[in-house]
Design a protein around this motif. Structure first.
Motif, short mmCIF file in Angstrom:
data_model
loop_
_atom_site.label_atom_id
_atom_site.label_comp_id
_atom_site.label_asym_id
_atom_site.label_seq_id
_atom_site.Cartn_x
_atom_site.Cartn_y
_atom_site.Cartn_z
N THR A 120 -20.14 43.37 3.74
CA THR A 120 -19.27 44.35 4.41
C THR A 120 -17.80 44.03 4.24
OG1 THR A 120 -20.98 44.73 6.09
CG2 THR A 120 -18.74 45.46 6.61
N HIS A 121 -17.45 42.77 4.35
CA HIS A 121 -16.03 42.39 4.38
C HIS A 121 -15.57 41.59 3.16
CE1 HIS A 121 -15.84 43.73 8.55
NE2 HIS A 121 -16.96 43.05 8.78
N ARG B 117 -13.41 36.92 3.21
CA ARG B 117 -13.48 36.96 4.67
C ARG B 117 -14.70 36.19 5.16
NH1 ARG B 117 -11.69 43.05 6.60
NH2 ARG B 117 -9.43 42.72 6.48
N ALA C 114 -6.44 39.46 6.83
CA ALA C 114 -6.52 40.32 5.64
C ALA C 114 -5.15 40.86 5.33
CB ALA C 114 -7.50 41.46 5.88
N ALA D 21 -9.94 42.35 10.37
CA ALA D 21 -11.28 42.70 10.84
C ALA D 21 -11.72 41.70 11.89
CB ALA D 21 -12.26 42.71 9.67
N VAL E 37 -15.17 40.28 13.71
CA VAL E 37 -16.63 40.28 13.60
C VAL E 37 -17.21 39.35 14.66
CG1 VAL E 37 -16.54 40.72 11.12
CG2 VAL E 37 -16.70 38.37 11.94
#
Length: 225
Positions: A80-81, A85, A146, A151, A153
């Protein structure tokens, strides 16, 4: 002539010192690299084995808690990232586990991938409480840096814990028992822990993942889980 020789010797030492210092630094760096994980700075498998060997010498036959920590569905974070990340997440989780181990007077390591281990002296704390503490801290949201929008999580972990003696062999007993317990935690739904009990065995193969990085690099002759 004696004075000249003394001066020459002193100059020679001064000239050689930068080289000696550089070689010592290189040796120290090489030794550190052999015992530490390059991504997180934690101990690696060899470093953890060395720490266990030291415990076995300084505190023979003392009770020791081995916690094997495996992040749940870490591949989803990478997918996803991105892997960058994902690495940031591994680093932040490593810092949290290292801090927990230090508070309990123990050490922590990254074995491979998303798998960590902690060796903790068995004191007044019981295994369930330690596992709950580790799980709670790992599950705190992680802000991933980023260039664009950051993000956040949240990830959980499955854990296997075993109470062993410092004199027990590290791979064949201590880590192996924690590994068995960890797979039982995975089988029972993840985001939970299991404690090794005498007679506990590996769950059926369908509840286990494929070969792990630490298994693939394990020296011949050591027990696998």
């Amino acid at each position: 002539m004696i004075a000249t020789a003394v001066v020459a010797l002193a100059l020679g030492r001064l000239t050689a010192w930068p080289t000696i210092h550089r070689l010592r630094t290189q040796l120290a760096n090489a030794t550190w690299s052999l015992l530490h994980d390059p991504l997180t700075g934690m101990l690696n498998r060899a470093g953890l084995q060395a720490a266990h060997a030291t415990l076995a010498k300084t505190a023979p036959a003392q009770p020791l808690i081995v916690a094997l920590i495996d992040l749940d569905d870490f591949k989803r974070v990478n997918d996803t990232h991105g892997h960058g990340r994902g690495d940031d997440l591994l680093i932040q989780v490593a810092e949290r586990i290292t801090d927990i181990a230090a508070v309990h007077g123990g050490v922590a390591a990254r074995l491979a991938g998303d798998e960590y281990t902690a060796l903790l002296p068995a004191r007044a704390d019981d295994l369930d409480r330690i596992a709950d503490t580790i799980a709670t801290i790992i599950a705190q949201p992680v802000a991933l840096p980023a260039e664009g929008s950051p993000a956040t999580v949240t990830i959980t972990a499955s854990m296997g814990l075993a109470l062993v003696a410092t004199s027990d062999p590290f791979t064949e007993v201590a880590l192996h028992r924690a590994d068995i317990a960890m797979y039982h935690a995975k089988r029972n739904g993840r985001n939970r822990h299991a404690i090794y009990q005498p007679g506990m065995t590996m769950p059926p193969a369908q509840h286990r993942r494929g070969p792990r990085l630490r298994d693939q690099h394990q020296p011949t002759g050591e027990a696998t889980a």
